[in-house]
Design a protein around this motif. Structure first.
Motif, PDB file in Angstrom:
ATOM      1  N   VAL A   1      -1.082  -5.728  -5.596  1.00  0.00           N
ATOM      2  CA  VAL A   1      -2.375  -5.876  -4.928  1.00  0.00           C
ATOM      3  C   VAL A   1      -2.953  -7.265  -5.183  1.00  0.00           C
ATOM      4  CG1 VAL A   1      -4.768  -5.052  -4.899  1.00  0.00           C
ATOM      5  CG2 VAL A   1      -2.888  -3.412  -4.844  1.00  0.00           C
TER       6      VAL A   1
ATOM      7  N   GLU B   1       3.548   1.479  -1.811  1.00  0.00           N
ATOM      8  CA  GLU B   1       3.847   1.556  -3.249  1.00  0.00           C
ATOM      9  C   GLU B   1       2.648   2.103  -4.014  1.00  0.00           C
ATOM     10  OE1 GLU B   1       4.196  -1.475  -7.035  1.00  0.00           O
ATOM     11  OE2 GLU B   1       3.846  -2.282  -5.032  1.00  0.00           O
ATOM     12  N   ARG B   2       1.479   1.619  -3.662  1.00  0.00           N
ATOM     13  CA  ARG B   2       0.259   2.053  -4.345  1.00  0.00           C
ATOM     14  C   ARG B   2       0.017   3.543  -4.104  1.00  0.00           C
ATOM     15  NH1 ARG B   2      -5.875   0.501  -3.466  1.00  0.00           N
ATOM     16  NH2 ARG B   2      -6.552   0.793  -5.606  1.00  0.00           N
ATOM     17  N   LYS B   3       0.214   3.991  -2.862  1.00  0.00           N
ATOM     18  CA  LYS B   3      -0.021   5.400  -2.527  1.00  0.00           C
ATOM     19  C   LYS B   3       0.981   6.311  -3.240  1.00  0.00           C
ATOM     20  CE  LYS B   3      -0.518   8.566   1.323  1.00  0.00           C
ATOM     21  NZ  LYS B   3      -0.501   8.740   2.767  1.00  0.00           N
TER      22      LYS B   3
ATOM     23  N   HIS C   1       2.074  -1.696  -8.974  1.00  0.00           N
ATOM     24  CA  HIS C   1       1.155  -1.813  -7.841  1.00  0.00           C
ATOM     25  C   HIS C   1      -0.048  -2.703  -8.152  1.00  0.00           C
ATOM     26  CE1 HIS C   1      -1.963   0.914  -9.401  1.00  0.00           C
ATOM     27  NE2 HIS C   1      -0.946   1.548  -9.946  1.00  0.00           N
ATOM     28  N   THR C   2      -0.444  -2.793  -9.413  1.00  0.00           N
ATOM     29  CA  THR C   2      -1.573  -3.659  -9.775  1.00  0.00           C
ATOM     30  C   THR C   2      -1.246  -5.111  -9.461  1.00  0.00           C
ATOM     31  OG1 THR C   2      -2.167  -2.110 -11.532  1.00  0.00           O
ATOM     32  CG2 THR C   2      -3.124  -4.319 -11.649  1.00  0.00           C
TER      33      THR C   2
ATOM     34  N   PHE D   1       0.798  -1.220   0.000  1.00  0.00           N
ATOM     35  CA  PHE D   1       0.000   0.000   0.000  1.00  0.00           C
ATOM     36  C   PHE D   1       0.836   1.279   0.000  1.00  0.00           C
ATOM     37  CE2 PHE D   1      -3.057  -3.230   0.963  1.00  0.00           C
ATOM     38  CZ  PHE D   1      -4.075  -2.875   0.094  1.00  0.00           C
TER      39      PHE D   1
END
Length: 161
Positions: free
Chosen positions: A106, A26-28, A102-103, A24
């Protein structure tokens, strides 16, 4: 509760914290970072340690390794592929790959969540859940997590004045 069980559950729970933080963050940030890589590798090491301890305990106790063991082994393999691929993407400085990574992160996290939840559900004595019931529960938790994490953010409407 034995010392081995305490060590195993602590390691696996710390793996959840590290892996979740890595995915998360990385995603943010919108890109892969050294910090994310470190958390992926630490999560993998902790999960492998905890799973190894749990496997030894189960075999010593004569338990049959079923759905939980199979899904856990597959999750560790996916985490390893994920960490290696992240490292290669980062080392090559593939900007497009680093922004889209990030895809995959997740998806791997959601799959990893299933055996984690399955183990938790099976480990709560008062529930008396067998493989199938705990498996359905873990799929439900991962499905709800997927709906929450993968939903599209609401678009902001201009305020009427």
């Amino acid at each position: 509760m034995t010392l081995t069980l305490i060590a195993a559950t602590t390691a696996i729970s710390l793996a959840l914290v590290c892996y979740t933080a890595g995915v998360f963050s990385e995603r943010k940030r919108g890109t892969l970072t050294k910090g994310s890589l470190a958390l992926f590798w630490l999560g993998l090491a902790l999960d492998t340690t905890g799973t190894t301890l749990m496997t030894v305990m189960a075999q010593d106790g004569g338990a049959v390794l079923g759905m939980h063991a199979a899904s856990g082994a597959l999750a560790i393999a996916l985490m390893a592929v994920h960490a290696i691929w992240a490292t290669v993407t980062f080392a090559r400085k593939n900007e497009v790959g680093m922004k889209r990574f990030h895809t995959f992160s997740v998806v791997v996290w959601l799959f990893w969540l299933m055996p984690y939840v399955l183990g938790v559900l099976q480990g709560i004595p008062v529930l008396h859940l067998q493989n199938l019931q705990a498996g359905i529960g873990s799929l439900a938790v991962a499905g709800i997590a997927a709906l929450i994490v993968l939903r599209k953010p609401a678009t902001k409407r201009p305020s009427a004045r």
